[in-house]
Design an enzyme around this catalytic site. Structure first.
Site, PDB file in Angstrom:
ATOM      1  N   SER A  81     109.029 100.347  41.182  1.00 15.52           N
ATOM      2  CA  SER A  81     107.648 100.157  41.306  1.00 15.52           C
ATOM      3  C   SER A  81     107.472  98.805  41.139  1.00 15.52           C
ATOM      4  CB  SER A  81     107.080 100.874  39.938  1.00 15.52           C
ATOM      5  OG  SER A  81     105.635 100.828  39.673  1.00 15.52           O
ATOM      6  N   CYS A 137     104.364  93.055  47.482  1.00 12.19           N
ATOM      7  CA  CYS A 137     103.469  92.246  48.155  1.00 12.19           C
ATOM      8  C   CYS A 137     103.116  90.714  47.538  1.00 12.19           C
ATOM      9  CB  CYS A 137     102.010  92.807  48.180  1.00 12.19           C
ATOM     10  SG  CYS A 137     102.083  94.668  48.843  1.00 12.19           S
ATOM     11  N   GLY A 163     105.286 106.537  53.783  1.00 15.45           N
ATOM     12  CA  GLY A 163     105.615 104.880  53.634  1.00 15.45           C
ATOM     13  C   GLY A 163     105.951 104.573  54.923  1.00 15.45           C
ATOM     14  N   ASP A 164     106.663 103.313  54.573  1.00 18.75           N
ATOM     15  CA  ASP A 164     107.104 102.459  56.160  1.00 18.75           C
ATOM     16  C   ASP A 164     107.901 103.126  56.621  1.00 18.75           C
ATOM     17  OD1 ASP A 164     105.654 100.431  54.899  1.00 18.75           O
ATOM     18  OD2 ASP A 164     107.352  99.054  54.344  1.00 18.75           O
TER      19      ASP A 164
HETATM   20  C1  LIG Z   1     107.208  90.201  51.147  1.00 17.70           C
HETATM   21  C2  LIG Z   1     106.490  91.462  51.647  1.00 17.70           C
HETATM   22  C3  LIG Z   1     104.982  91.230  51.504  1.00 17.70           C
HETATM   23  C4  LIG Z   1     104.143  92.391  51.607  1.00 17.70           C
HETATM   24  N1  LIG Z   1     102.904  92.206  51.595  1.00 17.70           N
HETATM   25  C5  LIG Z   1     101.824  93.144  51.681  1.00 17.70           C
HETATM   26  C6  LIG Z   1     100.496  93.014  51.658  1.00 17.70           C
HETATM   27  O1  LIG Z   1      99.959  91.897  51.389  1.00 17.70           O
HETATM   28  N2  LIG Z   1      99.763  94.127  52.119  1.00 17.70           N
HETATM   29  C7  LIG Z   1     100.415  95.507  52.292  1.00 17.70           C
HETATM   30  O2  LIG Z   1      99.584  96.240  52.424  1.00 17.70           O
HETATM   31  N3  LIG Z   1     101.615  95.451  52.560  1.00 17.70           N
HETATM   32  C8  LIG Z   1     102.355  94.449  52.125  1.00 17.70           C
HETATM   33  N4  LIG Z   1     103.927  94.633  52.471  1.00 17.70           N
HETATM   34  C9  LIG Z   1     104.227  95.977  52.768  1.00 17.70           C
HETATM   35  C10 LIG Z   1     104.558  96.893  51.538  1.00 17.70           C
HETATM   36  O3  LIG Z   1     105.110  96.352  50.471  1.00 17.70           O
HETATM   37  C11 LIG Z   1     105.048  98.176  52.027  1.00 17.70           C
HETATM   38  O4  LIG Z   1     104.103  98.716  53.087  1.00 17.70           O
HETATM   39  C12 LIG Z   1     105.241  99.413  51.054  1.00 17.70           C
HETATM   40  O5  LIG Z   1     105.861  99.019  49.963  1.00 17.70           O
HETATM   41  C13 LIG Z   1     106.030 100.359  51.496  1.00 17.70           C
HETATM   42  O6  LIG Z   1     106.478 101.623  50.626  1.00 17.70           O
HETATM   43  P1  LIG Z   1     107.585 102.220  50.735  1.00 17.70           P
HETATM   44  O7  LIG Z   1     107.366 103.050  49.534  1.00 17.70           O
HETATM   45  O8  LIG Z   1     107.374 102.949  52.012  1.00 17.70           O
HETATM   46  O9  LIG Z   1     108.666 101.552  50.645  1.00 17.70           O
HETATM   47  P2  LIG Z   1     109.144 100.335  49.504  1.00 17.70           P
HETATM   48  O10 LIG Z   1     107.981 100.130  48.767  1.00 17.70           O
HETATM   49  O11 LIG Z   1     109.970  99.531  50.365  1.00 17.70           O
HETATM   50  O12 LIG Z   1     110.283 101.300  48.717  1.00 17.70           O
HETATM   51  C14 LIG Z   1     111.212 101.675  49.223  1.00 17.70           C
HETATM   52  C15 LIG Z   1     112.398 101.815  48.161  1.00 17.70           C
HETATM   53  O13 LIG Z   1     113.302 102.839  48.494  1.00 17.70           O
HETATM   54  C16 LIG Z   1     114.568 102.519  48.180  1.00 17.70           C
HETATM   55  N5  LIG Z   1     115.571 103.242  48.759  1.00 17.70           N
HETATM   56  C17 LIG Z   1     115.754 103.023  50.451  1.00 17.70           C
HETATM   57  N6  LIG Z   1     116.570 104.001  50.867  1.00 17.70           N
HETATM   58  C18 LIG Z   1     117.153 104.552  49.866  1.00 17.70           C
HETATM   59  C19 LIG Z   1     118.228 105.733  49.560  1.00 17.70           C
HETATM   60  N7  LIG Z   1     118.886 106.262  50.520  1.00 17.70           N
HETATM   61  N8  LIG Z   1     118.308 106.076  48.232  1.00 17.70           N
HETATM   62  C20 LIG Z   1     117.701 105.496  47.113  1.00 17.70           C
HETATM   63  N9  LIG Z   1     116.653 104.721  47.321  1.00 17.70           N
HETATM   64  C21 LIG Z   1     116.670 104.090  48.627  1.00 17.70           C
HETATM   65  C22 LIG Z   1     114.752 101.023  48.311  1.00 17.70           C
HETATM   66  O14 LIG Z   1     115.675 100.258  47.657  1.00 17.70           O
HETATM   67  C23 LIG Z   1     113.357 100.550  48.104  1.00 17.70           C
HETATM   68  O15 LIG Z   1     113.192 100.231  46.606  1.00 17.70           O
HETATM   69  C24 LIG Z   1     104.713  93.682  52.062  1.00 17.70           C
HETATM   70  C25 LIG Z   1     106.080  93.801  52.080  1.00 17.70           C
HETATM   71  C26 LIG Z   1     106.924  92.858  51.730  1.00 17.70           C
HETATM   72  C27 LIG Z   1     108.500  92.835  51.888  1.00 17.70           C
HETATM   73  C1  LIG Z   2     101.817 101.970  39.654  1.00 16.71           C
HETATM   74  C2  LIG Z   2     102.522 103.353  40.675  1.00 16.71           C
HETATM   75  C3  LIG Z   2     103.312 103.876  39.942  1.00 16.71           C
HETATM   76  C4  LIG Z   2     101.401 104.300  40.865  1.00 16.71           C
HETATM   77  O1  LIG Z   2     100.716 104.885  39.912  1.00 16.71           O
HETATM   78  P1  LIG Z   2      99.401 105.792  39.650  1.00 16.71           P
HETATM   79  O2  LIG Z   2      99.471 106.290  38.246  1.00 16.71           O
HETATM   80  O3  LIG Z   2      99.473 106.733  40.695  1.00 16.71           O
HETATM   81  O4  LIG Z   2      98.411 104.812  40.265  1.00 16.71           O
HETATM   82  P2  LIG Z   2      97.306 104.121  39.441  1.00 16.71           P
HETATM   83  O5  LIG Z   2      97.794 103.393  38.125  1.00 16.71           O
HETATM   84  O6  LIG Z   2      96.909 102.940  40.264  1.00 16.71           O
HETATM   85  O7  LIG Z   2      96.262 105.386  38.704  1.00 16.71           O
HETATM   86  C5  LIG Z   2      95.740 105.892  39.680  1.00 16.71           C
HETATM   87  C6  LIG Z   2      95.286 107.266  38.829  1.00 16.71           C
HETATM   88  O8  LIG Z   2      94.540 107.053  37.708  1.00 16.71           O
HETATM   89  C7  LIG Z   2      93.214 107.583  37.884  1.00 16.71           C
HETATM   90  N1  LIG Z   2      92.339 106.663  37.240  1.00 16.71           N
HETATM   91  C8  LIG Z   2      92.386 105.450  37.555  1.00 16.71           C
HETATM   92  N2  LIG Z   2      91.341 104.731  36.805  1.00 16.71           N
HETATM   93  C9  LIG Z   2      90.899 105.629  36.122  1.00 16.71           C
HETATM   94  C10 LIG Z   2      89.834 105.816  35.075  1.00 16.71           C
HETATM   95  N3  LIG Z   2      89.007 104.793  34.872  1.00 16.71           N
HETATM   96  N4  LIG Z   2      89.565 106.919  34.531  1.00 16.71           N
HETATM   97  C11 LIG Z   2      90.267 108.030  34.873  1.00 16.71           C
HETATM   98  N5  LIG Z   2      91.205 108.091  35.882  1.00 16.71           N
HETATM   99  C12 LIG Z   2      91.501 107.052  36.430  1.00 16.71           C
HETATM  100  C13 LIG Z   2      93.237 107.943  39.271  1.00 16.71           C
HETATM  101  O9  LIG Z   2      92.397 108.984  39.729  1.00 16.71           O
HETATM  102  C14 LIG Z   2      94.513 108.253  39.874  1.00 16.71           C
HETATM  103  O10 LIG Z   2      95.164 109.384  39.691  1.00 16.71           O
HETATM  104  P3  LIG Z   2      95.082 110.665  40.389  1.00 16.71           P
HETATM  105  O11 LIG Z   2      96.168 110.006  41.500  1.00 16.71           O
HETATM  106  O12 LIG Z   2      95.704 111.871  39.648  1.00 16.71           O
HETATM  107  O13 LIG Z   2      93.818 111.003  40.823  1.00 16.71           O
HETATM  108  C15 LIG Z   2     102.751 103.010  42.199  1.00 16.71           C
HETATM  109  O14 LIG Z   2     101.450 102.632  42.662  1.00 16.71           O
HETATM  110  C16 LIG Z   2     103.472 101.794  42.303  1.00 16.71           C
HETATM  111  O15 LIG Z   2     104.718 101.875  41.917  1.00 16.71           O
HETATM  112  N6  LIG Z   2     103.076 100.483  42.579  1.00 16.71           N
HETATM  113  C17 LIG Z   2     103.622  99.439  42.538  1.00 16.71           C
HETATM  114  C18 LIG Z   2     104.488  99.364  44.052  1.00 16.71           C
HETATM  115  C19 LIG Z   2     103.601  99.014  45.145  1.00 16.71           C
HETATM  116  O16 LIG Z   2     102.538  99.844  45.300  1.00 16.71           O
HETATM  117  N7  LIG Z   2     103.900  98.047  45.877  1.00 16.71           N
HETATM  118  C20 LIG Z   2     103.226  97.685  46.964  1.00 16.71           C
HETATM  119  C21 LIG Z   2     101.808  97.007  46.789  1.00 16.71           C
HETATM  120  S1  LIG Z   2     102.220  95.376  45.902  1.00 16.71           S
END
Ligand SMILES: Cc1cc2nc3c(=O)[nH]c(=O)nc-3n(C[C@H](O)[C@H](O)[C@H](O)COP(=O)(O)OP(=O)(O)OC[C@H]3O[C@@H](n4cnc5c(N)ncnc54)[C@H](O)[C@@H]3O)c2cc1C
Ligand SMILES: CC(C)(COP(=O)(O)OP(=O)(O)OC[C@H]1O[C@@H](n2cnc3c(N)ncnc32)[C@H](O)[C@@H]1OP(=O)(O)O)[C@@H](O)C(=O)NCCC(=O)NCCS
Ligand SMILES: Cc1cc2nc3c(=O)[nH]c(=O)nc-3n(C[C@H](O)[C@H](O)[C@H](O)COP(=O)(O)OP(=O)(O)OC[C@H]3O[C@@H](n4cnc5c(N)ncnc54)[C@H](O)[C@@H]3O)c2cc1C
Ligand SMILES: CC(C)(COP(=O)(O)OP(=O)(O)OC[C@H]1O[C@@H](n2cnc3c(N)ncnc32)[C@H](O)[C@@H]1OP(=O)(O)O)[C@@H](O)C(=O)NCCC(=O)NCCS
Lengths: 547, 547
Positions: free
Chosen positions: A40, A44, A283-284
């Site tokens: 988590s 980005c 996802g990706d």
């Molecule tokens: C530098 C950077 C900047 C970005 N900026 C943006 C942005 O501004 N806006 C945007 O929309 N998107 C952005 N992205 C893209 C975005 O982060 C991805 O689209 C998103 O994180 C994809 O989610 P995911 O769950 O598919 O993969 P990830 O978030 O990459 O998570 C995959 C995880 O799975 C784990 N994993 C993989 N294979 C295995 C395995 N076999 N066993 C156990 N674990 C495994 C990996 O270690 C990784 O932690 C950016 C990405 C990067 C790298």
């Molecule tokens: C944070 C993470 C664990 C997600 O957790 P999540 O609990 O699903 O997401 P949020 O914290 O955004 O909360 C969304 C939930 O809260 C609820 N919620 C948000 N605000 C609320 C409010 N004011 N009142 C009631 N409910 C609320 C939404 O309905 C939603 O619940 P649902 O899915 O059951 O409908 C996951 O998004 C994550 O790992 N993010 C980091 C990685 C990542 O996304 N990287 C790429 C971008 S940088």
């Protein structure tokens, strides 16, 4: 005992699925496997942490294994790589740093392994000064390198979103930055005419930009590495960031029975279920449907990954939830500019032989009389039926808003005519009484209705210079300051009086600064029996392209 | 010879109609009558010119009679008041400063006379220190007064958009400002819970705010005027701005045969045609259909006026164009805050007995880990079928964008489920992977699906304190810093372990800071057999209301 659900990957898609699953089902047993140390985290945000725009590393960690366990009762197992899926007996094989190799059974499985940076077999790519950026360890490595060493010269390979973000962030760190892009322009989701504006911003901020050139080899020199391009040109770098795209991280799915696409993407149906019963993927790593063209594509973005995670969770929990496709709405900050896009670009539509039309408007971000109004360029792509196929915007302010609105219209299958009718927020600090989105709608509607015929600067070369008149309808002052070769000048406000100067047999190619006065001139001329086309986007679009 | 078209009023609706008419028809004879000296001015910029935020007066004049003539070949006649419409013989009677009274015939007539400030017969209202603001002369008068005289004390009567904008702008000029509002809260298009946030911003910036009180009389004292309120309270002012609303400026239509509404608004069909053949009307002077409730309403805004002008022109030129109603999308800057809304508010829906539900989210404007993320409050109003009825937002950044997106969904008849699926621009400087709009959609969807039952802070009093448990699920630290009277504290992350402390027979009223943890707690508790409701918007919404 409830369902037993395993997740592979604990970041955007995986963590979202886990949290939603728990909210829907207190009794499920949920185990998350993550290969790395962190779950988590904010992928980005990584470039901005390297650039020290984000100061606090801990802010990148949205949830920790502990917090995820406390709040959502998830059994988070880090340093645990899933190395095989045994779909016949519904188990996965895990390689755990702590526990070694073991099997874990599942009722449901969510795959969100993401993608990894492409590292092609270029000679010398093994240099320890050639970095890629995907996760926290990559980030730490690059940041430590930039922090500690005498790093002055950086070469970035690849002008995609991550490459451009890294260019800005390394520039912010005071490095000398060269960005190398093999294609004719950076930022593939944009067309040339819009990407050039971003290119100019990079160059204006001191980034050395090399287009149409790729890396032939790297030559490690100990403290530095030489980057030798296909053209023969070479650059010495302290650090190289390789950002030429990603491939799905799905090697472990070989022989799992889960169907993969040609490039290794997991194939899913609209419930995000793979070819194996009970196995979902998000996802990706997955192939999705392009919302506009309905083609199969891979669009690695965080918004879709998060949403897909939630949809997969819904389906596992027994709710029916479908994923209707990805538009590719995306956005990027480039120094003082914003570039954003949604839907298809011209290049894609040409490749797929989908007919389209494109128009440009260059309005200001809010009422021009209120301080701080800044120009923005908006491109709208649509078809003869008025369906909106895509949009691209570049400017300093308000670009995100306009692309969001158009993305919303695309998502709801709205048309050009809907753009004209949108009732958007207006007060002088925020917009104009006719918002730029309305304006793009008007311009497109006029094209569709045949009220004006347009051409682009790029098409200008297709016209026979002898038999067409290139007419600049701007003021004399503007004309003197620069105009297209061969143009004659009659300002629009004098046009009605000077019609007799023009030859009715000669088609007129009109242009002004942004397209508006050219349109008015076209309307005057057409109604007086002339054949006329207006250059969409005007001299401003042309000037951008000539950068 | 083409059609002869007359326009009454040369600003938002009139000038837009004129320009579009000319673009569609070079041959028409177009005459614009304007009572005042100026046409095509920026009404919406007037408060900011008084506040010296807009420095250059000429910027307020978008078009002049001369430029309108040169570009669009419009015969602009200023100082020319249309005093009667003789629809039988298709003429208007004009009172011209220059030419005296004359008649002019028409084939088509567009009425865009706008509205004028209400000046009720309050004793003493004749004082020359009691101003209203509608046009350039009003602006010059107020600005000259503020510039030259020793003006220190201003009292503004009316907390609508213009009143609040004037409060800010006079404060910017260093005046001591008192704002008097007769209703329980300012900004009628908003509900109390959102308006209070704006009220706090005004008070924080030193505006004295008087609610629930109206003006009984004015008492001119020579250099100052006393403003005596119904409550008996009185304030001495150097200047009073009266901004209690507008009425349509349609006195001249009496006996014209053109049908007017109860309050003097011109009645039109969806082509914007009045009851008289060939006579169209647009802008602040007309009654429109409320896009959401389908009721007849008057919504005086510049966006609709401009769009209506264009639609009337289309119809006159022979294109078929309809106006589908006004949503009332509007926005306001208040010092460092933005407040925006679209569609219906709770008050309207209650009055019309339209059933609805409302939820709140308090997200941040962009990724919280990226610098500059600022909180915003978003309220979404929807019905049991998932149709979106309205939305209100207040915050420092990104409010315009979110309300624009929701306004777009309303316009395209989208639903709550569509909000969850919107694919909006995401990169850390601009939004979160789940945009606040998606988030509002999720929260609303959970309410609609019955996954959570909610209550508002206002409804808290309806519950019997003895037989319900008020449960604060925030951290101990947050709880200690302030909580609702009578609440017990079990942080959400400890809830699963402490379930046995709770009595299953007692319904639980849960709350957290913004609603998210309360929702998670609700999901845990519900699935363990408790009856539970979550306070939507959480302690933050409650605290705002208790301001
Ligand atoms: C530098 C950077 C900047 C970005 N900026 C943006 C942005 O501004 N806006 C945007 O929309 N998107 C952005 N992205 C893209 C975005 O982060 C991805 O689209 C998103 O994180 C994809 O989610 P995911 O769950 O598919 O993969 P990830 O978030 O990459 O998570 C995959 C995880 O799975 C784990 N994993 C993989 N294979 C295995 C395995 N076999 N066993 C156990 N674990 C495994 C990996 O270690 C990784 O932690 C950016 C990405 C990067 C790298
Ligand atoms: C944070 C993470 C664990 C997600 O957790 P999540 O609990 O699903 O997401 P949020 O914290 O955004 O909360 C969304 C939930 O809260 C609820 N919620 C948000 N605000 C609320 C409010 N004011 N009142 C009631 N409910 C609320 C939404 O309905 C939603 O619940 P649902 O899915 O059951 O409908 C996951 O998004 C994550 O790992 N993010 C980091 C990685 C990542 O996304 N990287 C790429 C971008 S940088
Ligand atoms: C101070 C102020 C701030 C505002 N801010 C905003 C804002 O931020 N956002 C927003 O959406 N709206 C705003 N508005 C409202 C917006 O300006 C109006 O909705 C819009 O101008 C209405 O257009 P209209 O053509 O109907 O009337 P107007 O623009 O008022 O034009 C009417 C014209 O008709 C002339 N006229 C009237 N009767 C006659 C006659 N008999 N003969 C000849 N001429 C006549 C009048 O002199 C006037 O010039 C604001 C208004 C004011 C006054
Ligand atoms: C300025 C004013 C006269 C309107 O003029 P207008 O020409 O209709 O409006 P704009 O200048 O916004 O231009 C819109 C037209 O230009 C066209 N256009 C805009 N940009 C264009 C471009 N880049 N290429 C081609 N055409 C373009 C649009 O299609 C539209 O034409 P259409 O209506 O025929 O489709 C009128 O709006 C006015 O008086 N405004 C000030 C008063 C006011 O609105 N007050 C309240 C708000 S403060």
């Amino acid at each position: 005992m409830g369902k037993k659900i395993l997740l592979v990957g604990g970041v955007a898609g995986g963590a979202s699925a886990a949290a939603r699953l728990r909210r829907l089902d207190e009794t499920a047993q949920i185990i998350m496997f993550e290969r790395d140390e962190h779950i988590s985290f904010a992928n980005c945000g990584l470039p901005y942490y390297i650039g020290q725009n984000i100061k606090d590393r801990s802010k990148l960690l949205v949830q920790t294994p502990q917090s995820m366990n406390e709040r959502f009762n998830i059994d988070v197992r880090v340093h645990s790589e899933v190395i095989r899926i045994n779909s016949e007996r519904k188990t996965v094989t895990v390689n755990s740093k702590e526990k070694g190799i073991y099997e874990e059974s599942y009722d449901y499985l969510v795959l969100s392994p993401g993608a990894k940076a492409i590292r092609p077999p270029i000679p010398g790519i093994g240099s320890d000064k050639v970095f890629t950026l995907r996760n926290i360890p990559d980030t730490d490595t690059i940041k430590n390198f930039v922090d500690k060493q005498e790093v002055n010269q950086a070469v970035i390979i690849g002008g995609g979103f991550i490459g451009v973000e890294m260019a800005e962030n390394l520039k912010d760190r005071g490095l000398d930055v060269t960005l190398v892009e093999a294609a004719p322009h950076i930022l593939a989701p944009f067309d040339t005419d819009m990407a050039v504006i971003v290119e100019k911003e990079l160059v204006d901020h001191g980034v050395r930009l090399i287009l149409n050139d790729g890396v032939a080899s790297f030559n490690d020199k100990g403290d530095t590495v030489d980057v030798i391009l296909n053209s023969g040109q070479s650059f010495t770098a302290d650090a190289v960031i390789l950002a030429i795209g990603v491939i799905p991280d799905t090697g472990f799915l070989k022989d799992s029975g889960i169907e993969l696409g040609a490039k290794g993407h997991i194939l899913v149906n609209d419930k995000l279920e793979t070819s194996c019963q009970g196995v979902y993927a998000v996802g990706d790593a997955i192939e999705v449907v392009d919302f506009v063209t309905k083609q199969k594509v891979a669009i690695p973005l965080a918004g879709p990954a998060n949403k897909q995670g939630r949809i997969a969770a819904d389906n596992i929990a027994g709710l029916t939830s479908t994923y209707k496709g990805t538009q590719g709405t995306s956005i990027l900050k480039i120094f003082n500019l914003t570039a954003a896009c949604t839907g298809s670009n011209e290049r894609t539509l040409k490749r797929l032989k989908i007919p389209y039309k494109a128009i440009y408007v260059h309005p200001v971000s809010h009422a021009s009389y209120y301080p701080g109004a800044l120009p923005l360029s908006l491109k709208l792509i649509f078809n003869n039926e008025g369906n909106i196929l895509g949009a691209q915007g570049v400017g300093s302010d308000g670009v995100d808003k306009r692309i969001d609105v158009i993305a919303t219209v695309i998502r709801l299958n709205g048309k050009v005519s809907d753009l004209t009718e949108l009732e958007l927020c207006y007060a002088p600090p925020f917009s104009s009484a006719k918002d730029p989105v309305n304006m793009a709608g008007y311009v497109a509607e006029n094209v569709l209705a045949g009220r004006v015929d347009t051409f682009t600067y790029e098409e200008l070369n297709n016209f026979d210079k002898e038999n067409n008149l290139l007419l600049d309808v701007r003021t004399e002052f503007e004309f003197q300051n620069g105009h297209l070769a061969g143009a004659v000048n009659i300002p629009v406000d004098q046009l009605r009086k000077e019609l007799d100067k023009l030859d009715k047999r000669k088609p007129i190619l009109a242009y002004c600064q942004v397209g508006l006065r050219g349109y008015i001139a076209s309307r005057i001329l057409t109604q007086h029996g002339f054949t006329v086309k207006n250059m969409t986007g005007g001299y401003k679009s042309a000037s951008a392209l000539r950068f």
